[in-house]
Design a protein around this motif. Structure first.
Motif, PDB file in Angstrom:
ATOM      1  N   UNK A  78       0.996  -1.192  -0.062  1.00  0.00           N
ATOM      2  CA  UNK A  78      -0.066  -0.039  -0.029  1.00  0.00           C
ATOM      3  C   UNK A  78       0.944   1.203  -0.014  1.00  0.00           C
ATOM      4  N   UNK A  79       1.862   1.252   0.675  1.00  0.00           N
ATOM      5  CA  UNK A  79       2.857   2.524   0.625  1.00  0.00           C
ATOM      6  C   UNK A  79       3.301   2.463  -0.671  1.00  0.00           C
ATOM      7  N   UNK A  80       3.987   1.820  -1.254  1.00  0.00           N
ATOM      8  CA  UNK A  80       4.153   1.809  -2.499  1.00  0.00           C
ATOM      9  C   UNK A  80       3.345   2.338  -3.494  1.00  0.00           C
ATOM     10  N   UNK A  81       2.130   1.688  -3.625  1.00  0.00           N
ATOM     11  CA  UNK A  81       1.132   2.272  -4.116  1.00  0.00           C
ATOM     12  C   UNK A  81       0.693   3.821  -4.270  1.00  0.00           C
ATOM     13  N   UNK A  82       0.905   4.233  -2.936  1.00  0.00           N
ATOM     14  CA  UNK A  82       0.691   5.669  -2.533  1.00  0.00           C
ATOM     15  C   UNK A  82       1.969   6.540  -2.656  1.00  0.00           C
ATOM     16  N   UNK A  83       3.019   6.141  -2.421  1.00  0.00           N
ATOM     17  CA  UNK A  83       4.255   7.011  -2.203  1.00  0.00           C
ATOM     18  C   UNK A  83       5.241   6.832  -3.150  1.00  0.00           C
ATOM     19  N   UNK A  84       5.176   5.895  -4.050  1.00  0.00           N
ATOM     20  CA  UNK A  84       6.220   5.679  -5.119  1.00  0.00           C
ATOM     21  C   UNK A  84       6.550   6.882  -5.685  1.00  0.00           C
ATOM     22  N   UNK A  85       5.572   7.616  -6.342  1.00  0.00           N
ATOM     23  CA  UNK A  85       5.833   8.768  -7.042  1.00  0.00           C
ATOM     24  C   UNK A  85       6.653   9.963  -6.362  1.00  0.00           C
ATOM     25  N   UNK A  86       6.262   9.769  -4.892  1.00  0.00           N
ATOM     26  CA  UNK A  86       7.289  10.707  -3.682  1.00  0.00           C
ATOM     27  C   UNK A  86       8.681  10.157  -3.516  1.00  0.00           C
ATOM     28  N   UNK A 144      -0.292 -14.736  -2.706  1.00  0.00           N
ATOM     29  CA  UNK A 144      -1.225 -14.114  -3.620  1.00  0.00           C
ATOM     30  C   UNK A 144      -2.252 -13.200  -2.983  1.00  0.00           C
ATOM     31  N   UNK A 145      -2.281 -13.178  -1.561  1.00  0.00           N
ATOM     32  CA  UNK A 145      -3.273 -12.322  -0.960  1.00  0.00           C
ATOM     33  C   UNK A 145      -2.778 -10.842  -0.949  1.00  0.00           C
ATOM     34  N   UNK A 146      -1.381 -10.611  -1.454  1.00  0.00           N
ATOM     35  CA  UNK A 146      -0.764  -9.527  -1.619  1.00  0.00           C
ATOM     36  C   UNK A 146      -1.410  -8.510  -2.650  1.00  0.00           C
ATOM     37  N   UNK A 147      -2.580  -8.067  -2.766  1.00  0.00           N
ATOM     38  CA  UNK A 147      -2.988  -7.083  -3.858  1.00  0.00           C
ATOM     39  C   UNK A 147      -3.290  -5.771  -3.252  1.00  0.00           C
ATOM     40  N   UNK A 148      -3.502  -4.853  -4.454  1.00  0.00           N
ATOM     41  CA  UNK A 148      -3.622  -3.484  -4.105  1.00  0.00           C
ATOM     42  C   UNK A 148      -5.142  -3.226  -3.283  1.00  0.00           C
ATOM     43  N   UNK A 149      -5.905  -4.130  -3.907  1.00  0.00           N
ATOM     44  CA  UNK A 149      -7.268  -4.344  -3.398  1.00  0.00           C
ATOM     45  C   UNK A 149      -7.212  -4.384  -1.749  1.00  0.00           C
TER      46      UNK A 149
END
Lengths: 286, 265
Positions: free
Chosen positions: A179-187, A258-263
């Motif tokens: 979730x952190x990568x989804x949110x903050x990779x751009x930063x 496989x449980x590790x999804x963005x959802x």
């Protein structure tokens, strides 16, 4: 000099990682609960490397008010001495419990320390991390596989099983990193999870019952020295260009559940934000 | 459903508050520890869609209780359930211990419990069933050397609760007495359970299921709840074995456990 915060730094994997990183020239801020253990840890680190830059902060991270307090102390330190930059945060503190025990807020202790404490501390230190394009590293476990998050009963109030609670908290670690990568990779933030493997530490002997204690005492004999996972943490901290993977073991990428999804990560964020009363933003790609 | 919980910031109090939250009950919490009280209130509000009010109060102090009752009356709160959890214990021999600490056991476990029970019974919702839970202990089943004051104070609660239950049956009030073995609620209880070794382990009850079953049984009109099969056997033995024999066995066991516990500290 680059500054790194390590939680649970007074023993086990955290202590060894602090040792390794100070030797590589990082300025290390350790967080731990017991004053006696901290001074022992500090002695050990300085005896191996007299020039080590190591400072300890005391906090019982299971309690949220303690996370708030120590985060403010760390931010003050960073602003005064490090230009407000934090290069890496290693969320390593963790525990095992034999019984259902709760924190002051009434949250189950393994979930509170192994996941919520990291979630809240990372949030509080995020401005300093963003400033340094920092990295967030969680101590995970291979045991995060073979389980789903019990969304309707996250605190496992019905039929508490210590191992299930532990596995679930470790799955939360990797969902949090995702979730952190989804949110903050751009930063410029990157989050990782390290699988330490079976390591000879005292995690299963602290505040647990006879059965867990006994099983762990036998099992840990087959564990490797904490130096082995410490190398993986150092590897992730040292790379100039942040590695692309999420889950690392022995300095190599590894497959995760496989449980590790963005959802699922979003769902965990929503729940954890409610339980910590905070709100992570989402950095937009420019 | 409005529930009053005393001792809500402690281990069992928090577990029961969580259980009530899960069932969607609104709560009024009290505890002497104000900071802890605010923490659990926050935790409950974040987890469940319920109304939680809280006021710190020293139940052994009548003025402090009056102040809390003023708050309750100001908002005209009426209750459907009272969970008397607040209680305390200091272990050790009678003459070795501080006099006022011993008296405090009785003034909280007994006198204060009577005070709050009386006050909340007067503020129950009219014409509706009312439920009270008293927390006694497995210790109430036996004479307990080295825990003499504590065990006797718990015996008081057990006998009082069973009598009061009969008195108030016609008023549509049910009273459940919970008599648990050890429960792992804090680091200290964990240490003392460990020090008791095998017997400490097997008489220990899982907190989460005790909390759930307590509310279930209280609502279905039960009188006494002893969690765990072994604890039920022990409490039965307590009724048939001569009390002086029991005291001798328990003294021997506690003496061992407590010296072990003291050595560790």
């Amino acid at each position: 000099m680059k500054t790194i915060v390590i939680t649970g730094a007074s023993s086990g994997i955290g202590l060894e990682t602090a040792c390794t990183l100070t030797k590589k020239g990082f300025n290390v801020l350790g967080v731990a609960r017991s004053e006696a253990n901290c001074s022992r840890a500090e002695e050990k680190i300085l005896s191996e490397n007299p020039d080590a830059n190591i400072t300890f902060f005391l906090a019982d991270l299971m309690q949220q008010r303690e996370v708030h307090r120590v985060a403010e102390e760390i931010n003050k330190y960073l602003n005064e001495r490090c230009d407000g930059e934090l290069y890496a945060l290693i969320n390593n503190a963790g525990c095992v419990r034999s019984w259902y025990m709760t924190t002051e807020e009434g949250y189950e202790q393994q979930f509170a320390l192994n996941h919520l404490a990291s979630f809240l501390l990372t949030y509080k230190l995020m401005p300093a991390l963003i400033k340094a394009h920092g990295r967030v590293i969680m101590t995970g476990s291979e045991s995060h596989k073979g389980i789903k998050v019990h969304w309707d009963n996250v605190k496992l109030f019905r039929r508490y099983n210590p191992l299930t609670a532990y596995k679930q908290s470790k799955l939360c670690n990797i969902l949090f990193a995702k979730g952190l990568n989804d949110r903050y990779a751009a930063a410029g933030i990157r989050a990782y999870v390290v699988d330490p493997g079976l390591v000879n530490t005292d995690i299963g002997n602290k505040e647990t019952g006879s059965l867990v204690n006994l099983i762990w005492s036998i099992r840990k004999r087959y564990g490797v020295s904490p130096e082995i996972p410490a190398r993986t943490f150092a590897f992730l901290c040292e790379q100039e260009i942040p590695p692309e993977g999420l889950y690392y073991c022995l300095c190599k990428e590894k497959n995760y559940s496989r449980q590790v999804t963005s959802e699922n990560a979003d769902r965990l964020f929503e729940l954890s934000e409610r339980l910590c009363d905070i709100h992570y933003g989402r950095v937009q790609m420019i | 459903m409005n529930v009053m919980i005393t001792g809500a910031a402690g281990g069992l109090g928090r577990a029961l508050a969580n259980e009530c939250g899960r069932r969607g009950y609104n709560m009024f919490l009290t505890d002497i520890n104000e900071e802890g009280l605010l923490c659990i209130k926050r935790g409950l509000e974040r987890q469940y869609d319920v109304v939680v009010a809280a006021a710190a109060c020293d139940l052994t102090n009548p003025e402090s209780v009056d102040k809390m009752l003023d708050v309750i009356d100001k908002y005209g709160i009426r209750f459907d359930m009272l969970l008397n959890i607040a209680g305390l214990d200091f272990e050790g021999g009678f003459i070795e211990r501080d006099r006022e600490k011993l008296v405090k056991i009785v003034s909280l476990n007994n006198a204060a419990t009577l005070r709050i029970t009386h006050a909340i019974l007067k503020r129950r919702r009219p014409g509706k069933p009312f439920t009270i839970v008293f927390v006694s202990s497995l210790a109430s089943m036996f004479p307990m050397p080295l825990k003499a004051t504590y065990a006797a104070s718990k015996r008081f609660l057990l006998d009082f609760a069973v009598s009061l239950r009969q008195e108030l049956k016609r008023e549509n009030v049910n009273i459940l007495t919970l008599c648990p073995g050890g429960m792992v609620t804090t680091r200290e209880t964990l240490c003392s359970i460990k020090a008791q070794g095998f017997w400490g382990n097997v008489t220990t009850n899982p907190l989460e299921s005790v909390a759930r079953n307590t509310i279930d049984r209280a609502l279905s009109g039960k009188c006494i709840y002893v969690p765990g099969i072994l604890n039920r056997v022990l409490s039965f033995l307590g009724k048939i074995i001569p009390r002086s024999w029991i005291a001798a066995v328990i003294y021997w066991r506690w003496n061992n456990a407590q010296s072990k516990w003291l050595n560790n500290h």
